[in-house]
Design a protein around this motif. Sequence first.
Motif, PDB file in Angstrom:
ATOM      1  N   ALA A   1       3.018  -7.714  14.523  1.00 32.60           N
ATOM      2  CA  ALA A   1       1.961  -8.933  14.354  1.00 32.60           C
ATOM      3  C   ALA A   1       1.629  -8.835  12.794  1.00 32.60           C
ATOM      4  O   ALA A   1       0.940  -9.751  12.548  1.00 32.60           O
ATOM      5  N   SER A   2       1.623  -7.892  12.102  1.00 31.75           N
ATOM      6  CA  SER A   2       1.211  -7.561  10.849  1.00 31.75           C
ATOM      7  C   SER A   2       2.032  -7.984   9.721  1.00 31.75           C
ATOM      8  O   SER A   2       3.378  -7.707   9.804  1.00 31.75           O
ATOM      9  N   GLN A   3       1.433  -8.514   8.834  1.00 32.13           N
ATOM     10  CA  GLN A   3       1.978  -8.805   7.478  1.00 32.13           C
ATOM     11  C   GLN A   3       1.960  -7.464   6.650  1.00 32.13           C
ATOM     12  O   GLN A   3       1.449  -6.556   6.848  1.00 32.13           O
ATOM     13  N   ALA A   4       2.683  -7.537   5.425  1.00 28.18           N
ATOM     14  CA  ALA A   4       2.866  -6.585   4.534  1.00 28.18           C
ATOM     15  C   ALA A   4       1.596  -6.116   4.087  1.00 28.18           C
ATOM     16  O   ALA A   4       1.159  -4.647   4.240  1.00 28.18           O
ATOM     17  N   LEU A   5       0.646  -6.724   3.711  1.00 23.56           N
ATOM     18  CA  LEU A   5      -0.696  -6.572   3.252  1.00 23.56           C
ATOM     19  C   LEU A   5      -1.549  -5.788   4.333  1.00 23.56           C
ATOM     20  O   LEU A   5      -2.123  -4.789   4.168  1.00 23.56           O
ATOM     21  N   GLU A   6      -1.212  -6.500   5.670  1.00 21.10           N
ATOM     22  CA  GLU A   6      -1.999  -5.939   6.721  1.00 21.10           C
ATOM     23  C   GLU A   6      -1.665  -4.450   7.341  1.00 21.10           C
ATOM     24  O   GLU A   6      -2.430  -3.633   7.695  1.00 21.10           O
ATOM     25  N   LYS A   7      -0.451  -4.094   7.033  1.00 20.64           N
ATOM     26  CA  LYS A   7       0.056  -2.890   7.289  1.00 20.64           C
ATOM     27  C   LYS A   7      -0.582  -1.844   6.392  1.00 20.64           C
ATOM     28  O   LYS A   7      -0.789  -0.868   6.548  1.00 20.64           O
ATOM     29  N   LYS A   8      -0.606  -2.282   4.945  1.00 21.52           N
ATOM     30  CA  LYS A   8      -0.994  -1.323   4.232  1.00 21.52           C
ATOM     31  C   LYS A   8      -2.599  -1.198   4.416  1.00 21.52           C
ATOM     32  O   LYS A   8      -2.961  -0.168   4.124  1.00 21.52           O
ATOM     33  N   ALA A   9      -3.089  -2.173   4.764  1.00 22.62           N
ATOM     34  CA  ALA A   9      -4.698  -1.976   5.107  1.00 22.62           C
ATOM     35  C   ALA A   9      -4.854  -1.344   6.173  1.00 22.62           C
ATOM     36  O   ALA A   9      -5.536  -0.288   5.992  1.00 22.62           O
ATOM     37  N   TYR A  10      -4.207  -1.246   7.230  1.00 22.60           N
ATOM     38  CA  TYR A  10      -4.077  -0.449   8.486  1.00 22.60           C
ATOM     39  C   TYR A  10      -3.877   1.180   8.095  1.00 22.60           C
ATOM     40  O   TYR A  10      -4.572   2.209   8.376  1.00 22.60           O
ATOM     41  N   LEU A  11      -2.818   1.450   7.075  1.00 22.49           N
ATOM     42  CA  LEU A  11      -2.291   2.705   6.514  1.00 22.49           C
ATOM     43  C   LEU A  11      -3.718   3.190   5.745  1.00 22.49           C
ATOM     44  O   LEU A  11      -3.984   4.395   5.820  1.00 22.49           O
ATOM     45  N   ALA A  12      -4.172   2.296   5.080  1.00 16.01           N
ATOM     46  CA  ALA A  12      -5.168   2.923   4.170  1.00 16.01           C
ATOM     47  C   ALA A  12      -6.397   3.272   4.907  1.00 16.01           C
ATOM     48  O   ALA A  12      -7.180   4.337   4.883  1.00 16.01           O
ATOM     49  N   LEU A  13      -6.919   2.675   5.938  1.00 13.86           N
ATOM     50  CA  LEU A  13      -8.002   2.894   6.907  1.00 13.86           C
ATOM     51  C   LEU A  13      -7.631   3.973   7.716  1.00 13.86           C
ATOM     52  O   LEU A  13      -8.550   4.802   7.795  1.00 13.86           O
TER      53      LEU A  13
END
Length: 370
Positions: A171-183
């Motif tokens: 369900a995640s876009q590229a930016l959302e995946k990066k945000a998840y990994l950063a968090l």
Amino acid sequence: MLFLGHEPGGAQPAAARSSFNFCFGRTMIDKRDSTALDLARVCACFMVVILHVAAVDFHVFDDRWWASNFYDSACRACVPVFLMISGALLLDRREALPVFVKKRFLRVVPPLLFWSLFYMAWNDWQGRHYGSWQQWLADLASGPVVFHLWYLYAVLGIYLFVPFLRAIWHASQALEKKAYLALWALVSAWPTLRAAWGVDADVLGTYSLGAFFGLSGYLFLGAWLHEAYRNVRNEPRYLACNAALFALLSLAIMAATYLRSRQTGGPDPLFYDYLSPLVMAASACAFNTLYGLGMRARRYARWLRQISACTLGVYCVHIFVLRRFESATGLPSAGVSPWWAIPFTAACVFAAALAAVMLLRRARVFRMVT
């Protein structure tokens, strides 16, 4: 550490029976990809063996400690690499929840039960009695009977989150995946940083950030790195940079462990934690390095596939082999240089464990547990 996909033509690859395959899922991948992941898996398994050989000398500051610290620091990525391989193969797959639970748990539980009972029987024969069969079951259910079997227990918990992590991935876009990994990286690294800096603030508890904490984040990281590698334009440069960064980060783990140990007055493994920031960074570089090397190893695909198929068994039995090797040779405490004794012992243990597992797998009944 479940391979359920297919090679072109519909045949199930031998890697589908590989080690740690009980926590891997496989989508449609080509042979180069399969070989790359097989190499990463075999190397990660060997790193586990080195890790446990090196750990023998870690807890005492003497002339053997630096060798232990060096090899231990260089191999901390072993478990994260296994988890990242799982994520690379599992998160992009779609299947019904009952199918997922049935297939995965049936592959985790038999090895966990078999090897736990194996070590319990050995311990009992050596004089550590567990009592009645009810006590055996209670001890088995309460946690690993041998320290390295913690991973099999951890996989059960990680599996419970995989269907939801998979939904997040799709369900995640590229930016959302990066945000998840950063968090995930920030939250997971905080306990190590908090202990190192002596901070009293409980950020995770105060802000309820526990949802982003834990080893399951490595699955998401592995899926992301695997996807990103396919879009790399200058692959040789990317591989070289990751290899160099892995070496530098391993040295940083070693130095940080020394400084922390000197500060606390004794060997302190704080920076060895699988969720410490240096280990997370080193693990990402290790995955990219091993994957990239594996993409160039097609000529060894058959051998890698065969060894990879045995790594679950090697992981489970190697402590038993290591203890027998120590008793027979006395090498770890024989006064020889640990700089060569550690890798030599690890190579001997890995080879002996691999031979034993290959022999066991000749009988069909043992293939579900090795």
